[in-house]
Design a protein around this motif. Structure first.
Motif, PDB file in Angstrom:
ATOM      1  N   PRO A 123      -4.797   4.915   0.296  1.00  0.00           N
ATOM      2  CA  PRO A 123      -3.645   4.018   0.196  1.00  0.00           C
ATOM      3  C   PRO A 123      -4.048   2.869  -0.724  1.00  0.00           C
ATOM      4  O   PRO A 123      -5.161   2.351  -0.612  1.00  0.00           O
ATOM      5  CB  PRO A 123      -3.449   3.502   1.630  1.00  0.00           C
ATOM      6  N   HIS A 124      -3.178   2.499  -1.630  1.00  0.00           N
ATOM      7  CA  HIS A 124      -3.529   1.485  -2.627  1.00  0.00           C
ATOM      8  C   HIS A 124      -2.273   0.761  -3.096  1.00  0.00           C
ATOM      9  O   HIS A 124      -1.163   1.256  -2.902  1.00  0.00           O
ATOM     10  CB  HIS A 124      -4.209   2.153  -3.829  1.00  0.00           C
ATOM     11  N   GLY A 125      -2.465  -0.368  -3.713  1.00  0.00           N
ATOM     12  CA  GLY A 125      -1.327  -1.090  -4.289  1.00  0.00           C
ATOM     13  C   GLY A 125      -1.838  -2.351  -4.962  1.00  0.00           C
ATOM     14  O   GLY A 125      -2.999  -2.737  -4.779  1.00  0.00           O
ATOM     15  N   SER A 126      -0.981  -2.979  -5.722  1.00  0.00           N
ATOM     16  CA  SER A 126      -1.349  -4.266  -6.304  1.00  0.00           C
ATOM     17  C   SER A 126      -1.158  -5.318  -5.217  1.00  0.00           C
ATOM     18  O   SER A 126      -0.791  -4.986  -4.074  1.00  0.00           O
ATOM     19  CB  SER A 126      -0.469  -4.566  -7.513  1.00  0.00           C
ATOM     20  N   SER A 127      -1.360  -6.573  -5.546  1.00  0.00           N
ATOM     21  CA  SER A 127      -1.207  -7.617  -4.523  1.00  0.00           C
ATOM     22  C   SER A 127      -0.664  -8.884  -5.186  1.00  0.00           C
ATOM     23  O   SER A 127      -0.687  -8.999  -6.412  1.00  0.00           O
ATOM     24  CB  SER A 127      -2.564  -7.872  -3.847  1.00  0.00           C
TER      25      SER A 127
ATOM     26  N   GLY B 203      -6.314   5.609 -12.159  1.00  0.00           N
ATOM     27  CA  GLY B 203      -7.199   4.620 -12.767  1.00  0.00           C
ATOM     28  C   GLY B 203      -6.452   3.407 -13.275  1.00  0.00           C
ATOM     29  O   GLY B 203      -5.263   3.484 -13.602  1.00  0.00           O
ATOM     30  N   ILE B 204      -7.170   2.287 -13.297  1.00  0.00           N
ATOM     31  CA  ILE B 204      -6.584   1.042 -13.809  1.00  0.00           C
ATOM     32  C   ILE B 204      -7.663   0.325 -14.617  1.00  0.00           C
ATOM     33  O   ILE B 204      -8.807   0.189 -14.159  1.00  0.00           O
ATOM     34  CB  ILE B 204      -6.062   0.172 -12.643  1.00  0.00           C
ATOM     35  N   LEU B 205      -7.286  -0.109 -15.810  1.00  0.00           N
ATOM     36  CA  LEU B 205      -8.206  -0.828 -16.690  1.00  0.00           C
ATOM     37  C   LEU B 205      -7.815  -2.297 -16.663  1.00  0.00           C
ATOM     38  O   LEU B 205      -6.705  -2.653 -17.078  1.00  0.00           O
ATOM     39  CB  LEU B 205      -8.057  -0.241 -18.106  1.00  0.00           C
TER      40      LEU B 205
ATOM     41  N   LEU C 268       0.840  -1.196   0.000  1.00  0.00           N
ATOM     42  CA  LEU C 268       0.000   0.000   0.000  1.00  0.00           C
ATOM     43  C   LEU C 268       0.872   1.241   0.000  1.00  0.00           C
ATOM     44  O   LEU C 268       1.872   1.308   0.724  1.00  0.00           O
ATOM     45  CB  LEU C 268      -0.892   0.003   1.245  1.00  0.00           C
ATOM     46  N   HIS C 269       0.483   2.223  -0.780  1.00  0.00           N
ATOM     47  CA  HIS C 269       1.276   3.453  -0.890  1.00  0.00           C
ATOM     48  C   HIS C 269       0.389   4.565  -1.435  1.00  0.00           C
ATOM     49  O   HIS C 269      -0.761   4.331  -1.819  1.00  0.00           O
ATOM     50  CB  HIS C 269       2.472   3.225  -1.839  1.00  0.00           C
ATOM     51  N   TRP C 270       0.954   5.752  -1.472  1.00  0.00           N
ATOM     52  CA  TRP C 270       0.312   6.881  -2.165  1.00  0.00           C
ATOM     53  C   TRP C 270       1.278   7.365  -3.241  1.00  0.00           C
ATOM     54  O   TRP C 270       2.489   7.373  -3.031  1.00  0.00           O
ATOM     55  CB  TRP C 270       0.061   8.050  -1.215  1.00  0.00           C
TER      56      TRP C 270
ATOM     57  N   ALA D 218      -5.242  -8.487  -7.490  1.00  0.00           N
ATOM     58  CA  ALA D 218      -6.163  -7.354  -7.646  1.00  0.00           C
ATOM     59  C   ALA D 218      -5.639  -6.075  -6.996  1.00  0.00           C
ATOM     60  O   ALA D 218      -4.908  -6.121  -5.999  1.00  0.00           O
ATOM     61  CB  ALA D 218      -7.512  -7.708  -7.026  1.00  0.00           C
ATOM     62  N   LEU D 219      -6.044  -4.949  -7.573  1.00  0.00           N
ATOM     63  CA  LEU D 219      -5.799  -3.655  -6.926  1.00  0.00           C
ATOM     64  C   LEU D 219      -6.409  -3.718  -5.530  1.00  0.00           C
ATOM     65  O   LEU D 219      -7.554  -4.162  -5.365  1.00  0.00           O
ATOM     66  CB  LEU D 219      -6.487  -2.543  -7.729  1.00  0.00           C
ATOM     67  N   THR D 220      -5.640  -3.270  -4.545  1.00  0.00           N
ATOM     68  CA  THR D 220      -6.106  -3.319  -3.168  1.00  0.00           C
ATOM     69  C   THR D 220      -6.080  -1.894  -2.624  1.00  0.00           C
ATOM     70  O   THR D 220      -5.133  -1.148  -2.906  1.00  0.00           O
ATOM     71  CB  THR D 220      -5.162  -4.251  -2.369  1.00  0.00           C
TER      72      THR D 220
ATOM     73  N   PRO E 240      -2.422 -15.075 -15.154  1.00  0.00           N
ATOM     74  CA  PRO E 240      -1.838 -13.742 -14.971  1.00  0.00           C
ATOM     75  C   PRO E 240      -2.902 -12.643 -14.947  1.00  0.00           C
ATOM     76  O   PRO E 240      -3.996 -12.803 -15.482  1.00  0.00           O
ATOM     77  CB  PRO E 240      -0.949 -13.560 -16.213  1.00  0.00           C
ATOM     78  N   ARG E 241      -2.538 -11.511 -14.324  1.00  0.00           N
ATOM     79  CA  ARG E 241      -3.368 -10.312 -14.383  1.00  0.00           C
ATOM     80  C   ARG E 241      -2.716  -9.322 -15.339  1.00  0.00           C
ATOM     81  O   ARG E 241      -1.538  -8.995 -15.200  1.00  0.00           O
ATOM     82  CB  ARG E 241      -3.482  -9.669 -12.996  1.00  0.00           C
ATOM     83  N   LEU E 242      -3.464  -8.841 -16.326  1.00  0.00           N
ATOM     84  CA  LEU E 242      -2.966  -7.818 -17.257  1.00  0.00           C
ATOM     85  C   LEU E 242      -3.800  -6.550 -17.079  1.00  0.00           C
ATOM     86  O   LEU E 242      -5.037  -6.645 -16.945  1.00  0.00           O
ATOM     87  CB  LEU E 242      -3.092  -8.295 -18.707  1.00  0.00           C
TER      88      LEU E 242
HETATM   89  O1  LIG Z   1      -1.461  -2.400 -10.240  1.00  0.00           O
HETATM   90  C1  LIG Z   1      -2.164  -2.163  -9.255  1.00  0.00           C
HETATM   91  O2  LIG Z   1      -3.083  -2.880  -8.890  1.00  0.00           O
HETATM   92  C2  LIG Z   1      -1.869  -0.945  -8.405  1.00  0.00           C
HETATM   93  C3  LIG Z   1      -1.169   0.081  -9.153  1.00  0.00           C
HETATM   94  C4  LIG Z   1      -0.631   1.165  -8.313  1.00  0.00           C
HETATM   95  O3  LIG Z   1      -0.266   0.976  -7.194  1.00  0.00           O
HETATM   96  C5  LIG Z   1      -0.557   2.500  -8.871  1.00  0.00           C
HETATM   97  O4  LIG Z   1      -1.030   2.728 -10.003  1.00  0.00           O
HETATM   98  O5  LIG Z   1      -0.053   3.390  -8.174  1.00  0.00           O
END
Ligand SMILES: O=C(O)CCC(=O)C(=O)O
Length: 320
Positions: free
Chosen positions: A289-293, A224-226, A208-210, A237-239, A300-302
């Motif tokens: 706060p967000h991040g991938s996981s 945003g994420i598509l 998790l980060h900003w 998944a985006l968390t 795979p996740r694309l």
């Molecule tokens: O890929 C993700 O799910 C998170 C992406 C991310 O952390 C960001 O775009 O700052």
């Protein structure tokens, strides 16, 4: 005499080559490069790698944009406005419902279902698989290194189908509703590739980060994420922490002065993974706060990263 007539290019070039110490107007750099459809990161990558003289840089900019840059686009770049849009588009109707907007206000994120078509999802996935020289159907290829696959990011910025996703009218409209204006410009950002963990391959993302300064007040902003693959909660998944945008200022205020907010364990705030389908776009408030996981599923996740925002946004100059 400049080849393009775009004033800000000189400043971008001289900063990247270390000829100028002025780094105060990177929002303008960002605006100009996004409006040109080139993007900040690919441009800096080109400048750092090739260290061109200014004329060669301008030639590269022109090439990236076809063989010539339209004079109205040059004007828009110099005057920081967004060129007018086609207003006859059937999708100009609202994309986010009243319930979506309520959800957005309360949670700081929203899912735009079917933001792009099934055909565009497939074309986008193919672009990424081809670029990475991997086969979707052949797991033996998934983990082979590629110089442009770093962490979970892939340095693929320009491709006709990725460009077309950026300009999807449904996507643009959703951001217009959130910002309350159609004077927006889209980012030219990377794509992402996060294959399942195995005994020998471990997740390479960050927690998790900003991505914005935590100097207060934090100006409103979005990301945003598509999703290009159906994404289960445990498939990388985006968390994020829903609703954190509503409490972030209070939370920052009560932290002991010696505490770095970026080092605080945020798991007590109950981050949740956002599952969604291929073609869905998730927009979030950059104060969450967000991040991938880690990807603990079997496929795979694309993804493609993109968002629209006004040309010049108010940003905190100081990074905290
Ligand atoms: O890929 C993700 O799910 C998170 C992406 C991310 O952390 C960001 O775009 O700052």
């Amino acid at each position: 005499m400049s080849l393009t007539g775009i004033v800000q290019l000189k400043s971008i070039w001289s900063k990247a080559l270390g000829l100028s110490k002025n780094d105060s107007d990177w929002d303008k750099d960002n605006f100009v490069l996004n409006l040109l459809g080139i993007g900040l990161l690919p441009t800096f990558q080109f400048l750092h790698e090739h260290k061109p003289d200014f004329e060669s840089f301008e030639k590269w900019v022109i090439q990236q944009h076809g063989m010539a840059i339209d004079s109205s686009l040059v004007d828009a770049c110099n005057n920081y406005f967004v060129q007018s849009e086609d207003s006859n588009n059937p999708y100009q109707e609202a994309v986010l419902s009243a319930d979506d907007l309520k959800f957005w206000n309360e949670n700081g994120y929203v899912i735009v279902k079917n933001a792009i078509t099934f055909e565009d999802v497939n074309a986008s996935k193919k672009a990424i698989w081809d670029f990475l020289q991997k086969e979707e159907e052949d797991a033996n290829t998934w983990y082979q290194p590629h110089p442009d696959w770093q962490g979970i990011m892939v340095n693929l910025y320009r491709h006709p189908t990725l460009d077309s996703n950026r300009h999807s009218v449904r996507i643009k409209k959703a951001f217009e509703q959130i910002w309350g204006t159609n004077q927006l410009v889209v980012t030219t950002d990377k794509v992402g590739y996060n294959p399942p963990e195995t005994d020998s391959f471990k997740y390479r993302g960050i927690g998790l980060h900003w991505d914005t300064s935590l100097a207060t007040p934090i100006p409103f902003g979005v990301q945003g994420i598509l999703y290009l693959t159906d994404t289960l909660p445990h498939q990388g998944a985006l968390t994020l922490v829903p609703g954190f945008h509503l409490i972030i200022h209070e939370w920052l205020k009560q932290l002991p002065t010696e505490t770095n907010p970026r080092e605080v364990d945020l798991t007590t705030f109950h981050p949740i993974p956002i599952a969604a389908n291929a073609g869905d776009l998730i927009i979030w408030n950059h104060a969450l706060p967000h991040g991938s996981s880690p990807n603990r599923a079997s496929l795979p996740r694309l993804v493609q990263y993109l968002y629209w925002s006004p040309p010049i946004t108010q940003l905190q100059q100081k990074w905290l």
